[in-house]
Design a protein around this motif. Structure first.
Motif, PDB file in Angstrom:
ATOM      1  N   GLY A 152      31.832  -5.627 -21.524  1.00  0.00           N
ATOM      2  CA  GLY A 152      32.050  -5.825 -22.954  1.00  0.00           C
ATOM      3  C   GLY A 152      30.987  -6.636 -23.662  1.00  0.00           C
ATOM      4  O   GLY A 152      31.247  -7.171 -24.744  1.00  0.00           O
ATOM      5  N   GLU A 153      29.791  -6.732 -23.083  1.00  0.00           N
ATOM      6  CA  GLU A 153      28.779  -7.650 -23.612  1.00  0.00           C
ATOM      7  C   GLU A 153      28.452  -7.423 -25.091  1.00  0.00           C
ATOM      8  O   GLU A 153      28.118  -8.364 -25.807  1.00  0.00           O
ATOM      9  CB  GLU A 153      27.490  -7.537 -22.800  1.00  0.00           C
ATOM     10  N   ARG A 154      28.542  -6.201 -25.573  1.00  0.00           N
ATOM     11  CA  ARG A 154      28.090  -5.896 -26.928  1.00  0.00           C
ATOM     12  C   ARG A 154      28.941  -6.574 -28.000  1.00  0.00           C
ATOM     13  O   ARG A 154      28.414  -7.051 -29.014  1.00  0.00           O
ATOM     14  CB  ARG A 154      28.075  -4.386 -27.146  1.00  0.00           C
ATOM     15  N   ALA A 209      34.599 -11.196 -30.456  1.00  0.00           N
ATOM     16  CA  ALA A 209      36.034 -11.215 -30.162  1.00  0.00           C
ATOM     17  C   ALA A 209      36.492 -12.619 -29.754  1.00  0.00           C
ATOM     18  O   ALA A 209      37.510 -13.128 -30.250  1.00  0.00           O
ATOM     19  CB  ALA A 209      36.358 -10.210 -29.060  1.00  0.00           C
ATOM     20  N   ILE A 210      35.752 -13.242 -28.850  1.00  0.00           N
ATOM     21  CA  ILE A 210      36.123 -14.585 -28.387  1.00  0.00           C
ATOM     22  C   ILE A 210      36.074 -15.584 -29.537  1.00  0.00           C
ATOM     23  O   ILE A 210      36.998 -16.394 -29.723  1.00  0.00           O
ATOM     24  CB  ILE A 210      35.203 -15.030 -27.235  1.00  0.00           C
ATOM     25  N   GLU A 211      35.013 -15.548 -30.311  1.00  0.00           N
ATOM     26  CA  GLU A 211      34.871 -16.502 -31.407  1.00  0.00           C
ATOM     27  C   GLU A 211      35.974 -16.337 -32.443  1.00  0.00           C
ATOM     28  O   GLU A 211      36.393 -17.312 -33.083  1.00  0.00           O
ATOM     29  CB  GLU A 211      33.496 -16.356 -32.055  1.00  0.00           C
ATOM     30  N   SER A 249      26.252  -8.186 -18.611  1.00  0.00           N
ATOM     31  CA  SER A 249      26.132  -9.641 -18.757  1.00  0.00           C
ATOM     32  C   SER A 249      27.454 -10.320 -19.108  1.00  0.00           C
ATOM     33  O   SER A 249      27.469 -11.523 -19.405  1.00  0.00           O
ATOM     34  CB  SER A 249      25.087  -9.967 -19.829  1.00  0.00           C
ATOM     35  N   THR A 250      28.555  -9.577 -19.078  1.00  0.00           N
ATOM     36  CA  THR A 250      29.855 -10.147 -19.418  1.00  0.00           C
ATOM     37  C   THR A 250      30.181 -11.416 -18.629  1.00  0.00           C
ATOM     38  O   THR A 250      30.600 -12.424 -19.223  1.00  0.00           O
ATOM     39  CB  THR A 250      30.966  -9.096 -19.224  1.00  0.00           C
ATOM     40  N   ASP A 283      41.834  -6.995 -27.784  1.00  0.00           N
ATOM     41  CA  ASP A 283      40.837  -6.309 -26.967  1.00  0.00           C
ATOM     42  C   ASP A 283      39.469  -6.949 -27.180  1.00  0.00           C
ATOM     43  O   ASP A 283      39.196  -7.563 -28.215  1.00  0.00           O
ATOM     44  CB  ASP A 283      40.791  -4.824 -27.315  1.00  0.00           C
ATOM     45  N   ALA A 284      38.594  -6.763 -26.205  1.00  0.00           N
ATOM     46  CA  ALA A 284      37.304  -7.456 -26.190  1.00  0.00           C
ATOM     47  C   ALA A 284      36.286  -6.872 -27.151  1.00  0.00           C
ATOM     48  O   ALA A 284      35.166  -7.381 -27.236  1.00  0.00           O
ATOM     49  CB  ALA A 284      36.737  -7.455 -24.770  1.00  0.00           C
TER      50      ALA A 284
END
Length: 278
Positions: free
Chosen positions: A18-20, A25-27, A49-50, A97-98
């Motif tokens: 989900g790196e893109r 999403a987290i922020e 790089s997730t 979702d991520a």
């Protein structure tokens, strides 16, 4: 807002490569107006790089709890969500979702609703639709009341699964895995049919991202077949009585899907669903 007398919310976020979109999403959770939460992120076998992104976030915010499963579970993140939810410490569990984005007031509005309505098990919301760059492209509307939600379950999935918050009271997994796709659709109907009350807030509290790698928009013919099998299960297993107009609309969509080549289906299906509100 971080007080001992407000309930802890466990936000469950499964991610695979989900790196893109993962950072956004987290922020969107870390900047919520409601701060008494834990963010459970399950990395389900990512090869990009997730893992590095997750490690950096976890180092700076203790509310993030990282889980890891080396082999992808599949099933659109539903199994991964079950695994993460088993570790939840909160009174309420929220899904994100991520590749999606929560509005800053999402958690506080859903918590307040569940506190004020103790008979309601699950609360969702409307959706904003965004593209790969985060630009708003539209809105997806859902019925609000429990009765409206139940009456529309055959026609469409009347709850936005990426936008739900529910009480952490189930003695079994939220998502029952019985079909190749859309087990969330089957599982939430199973719960509402057995008496769990559900409601959608009228506001759009989550931005749902539509992009080329979104699993919902690949292998459409097979996924529609699963969708129809689930609708048939509503009738066969639970005695659900779908309005004739809803059955007619689903039959029309099925005809469209069987008529056109797979590469044309996404655009045609979206237009057809808009026209008949399915």
């Amino acid at each position: 807002m971080h007080q001992n007398n407000v309930p802890l919310v466990s936000v469950v976020m499964p991610v695979y490569n989900g790196e893109r979109y993962l950072t956004e999403a987290i922020e969107s959770i870390l900047t919520q107006q409601y701060s008494n939460f834990e963010l459970l992120i399950l990395d389900n076998g990512s090869t990009d790089s997730t893992p590095d992104l997750l490690a950096r976030f976890a180092r700076v915010d203790s509310r993030i709890r990282l889980l890891h499963e080396p082999k992808p579970f599949g099933y659109g993140g539903e199994v991964a969500s079950n695994v993460a939810a088993r570790q939840a410490k909160g009174a309420f569990i929220a899904k994100l979702d991520a590749d999606d984005v929560a509005m800053p007031d999402r958690l506080i509005k859903q918590v307040n609703y569940l506190i004020s309505n103790p008979d309601v098990f699950l609360v969702g919301s409307q959706l904003i639709l965004i593209d790969e760059t985060g630009q708003v492209t539209g809105k997806r509307d859902y019925p609000v009341t429990h009765e409206e939600i139940y009456s529309q379950f055959y026609l469409k999935f009347p709850i936005a699964n990426p936008a739900v918050m529910f009480r952490n009271i189930l003695k079994e997994d939220m998502y029952q895995i019985k079909f190749p796709h859309f087990n969330d659709y089957y599982s939430l109907f199973r719960l509402i049919h057995t008496g769990y009350r559900m409601h959608n807030l009228p506001e759009a509290l989550t931005a749902y991202r539509i992009h080329t790698t979104n699993t919902v928009f690949t292998n459409l013919r097979a996924k529609w077949s699963s969708n129809v099998m689930i609708k048939q299960a509503f009738v066969r297993e639970f005695g659900y009585s779908a309005p004739w107009i809803h059955r007619l609309k689903i039959a029309a969509i099925t005809q469209v899907i069987n008529l056109f080549p797979e590469r044309m289906l996404l655009k045609i299906m979206n237009k057809a669903r808009q026209l008949i509100n399915a």
